[in-house]
Design a protein around this motif. Structure first.
Motif: not given
Lengths: 241, 241
Positions: A18, A34, A40, A53, A56, A60, A101, A103
């Motif tokens: 990311v 994403l 996640i 997080r 990202a 999302l 996914a 991250l």
């Protein structure tokens, strides 16, 4: 473990870089994935928010489940238990055919904790790694400090290494990045001074994150340097010289 | 040169990393800038197409002018003349208040020719560098080969270096990437064999580009290895070990 399930029927594990902090430094591929993957996972401190997080977050989609991988910063304890538990939780989704996914700050394979999930899950499941912008090149961009030209060798040195190691590695290459700085700054400063490089070293704190700061080594305080600080130095002063 | 023009009135020079080859590995920031900046410049061979331009092509907006920086691959000739001419052409636009985007394969500050334009133009104009995914982490992702964990040192070694240099640099770090491989493969293979590392080295040709290929060192032909090939090797075999 359901050994009769083939890779074709299972989900894919995505290790998604990311980038260093600015959400606009995600790749188009990362942002697209994403937006559609509903499960996640991400590294997180024992308490509090995950940096990966938060980077990202703007990208999302509809998230169905979050798997925080909470790490203890206790050097006496190996992180194996957290990775075992995280990999097991992720494997349940993959076995049921759901993509997951993970991250990853920066790039998944450049000092990334994703590597330990990869080691546990790649033998059994399809994995795709989406490379990201690393803190190394992000710090160089922020500082206006080109890393390398032509046939320069570049060495990346974690600051927790012993002082003699750091000196040997720094001495051997034209360009260097010293990472994971934190409380190791006084040691690194001593080495740079012995090699006559302190005057041309640049320190970048939190590249691309809130609180970003760029300064010369002689303006850096020995106390309070964050873990996410990087020193960049080139022996010719400027890479283009 | 119009010295009375201040930076506030002039355009901004953007050095934009377009990543290793796959257009979906551009960052959101890079794609956004390319959609709005009408003057673009890029390195190109003496004849033929520019790789950086082809990667960026899907994201370009209405381009008003293109400035190809054509490099001669003649080791006897320094590239200074091409950079001088390119910088002068770019400066005319910046002085007139127009932003210019320089397209850079991978990351602009990691062995990028943009560095020579930066050296010429940063003293006079506002410059923003947009970091990109480097061929280093892209190759690692494609190969499923994590680069580094914990306190590993990583060294990046251009293969044109003398054989003794390559051996010394490889011997000193836990992990290595040997870049710009091309015709230097036999030399690199000898060094890897002497250090007992040939069995665990992986060669990645054209990571993320058409013709991408991943293979073990013992399956690589000494002839015909492209310039854009990278060897990755970790002394522990796998970074997570």
């Amino acid at each position: 473990m359901t050994e009769t399930v083939t890779k074709a029927q299972t989900g894919t594990l995505y290790g998604i870089g990311v980038g260093p902090g600015d959400p606009s430094l995600l790749t188009l591929k990362a942002a697209g994935l994403l937006g559609r993957i509903a499960i996640i996972a991400y590294p997180a401190p024992e308490q509090g928010d995950s940096l990966a997080r938060s980077i990202a977050a703007p990208h999302l989609g509809a998230v169905a489940e979050e798997i925080p991988l909470r790490m203890r910063f206790d050097p006496a304890q190996r992180a194996d238990a957290a990775y075992d538990a995280g990999a097991a939780a992720i494997a349940l989704h993959l076995q049921a055919g759901r993509d997951v996914a993970v991250l990853c700050e920066g790039d998944p394979f450049f000092y990334g904790s994703f590597i330990y999930l990869f080691a546990r899950l790649a033998p059994r499941f399809a994995v795709e790694v989406v490379p990201g912008v690393s803190s190394l090149t992000a710090a160089a961009a922020v500082a206006g400090h080109p890393l390398t030209t032509r046939d320069d060798a570049l060495v990346v040195i974690p600051a927790p290494r012993p002082e003699a190691d750091i000196e040997r590695l720094l001495a051997g290459a034209e360009a260097a990045a010293i990472i994971k700085l934190g409380r190791h700054l006084p040691k690194v400063r001593r080495v740079l001074e012995r090699l006559g490089l302190a005057g041309q070293a640049i320190c970048i704190e939190r590249a691309g994150q809130p609180g970003q700061r760029v300064c010369r080594m002689d303006a850096v305080d020995d106390q309070g340097t964050p873990y996410f600080a990087i020193i960049l130095v080139h022996k010719r002063g400027q890479a283009w010289s």
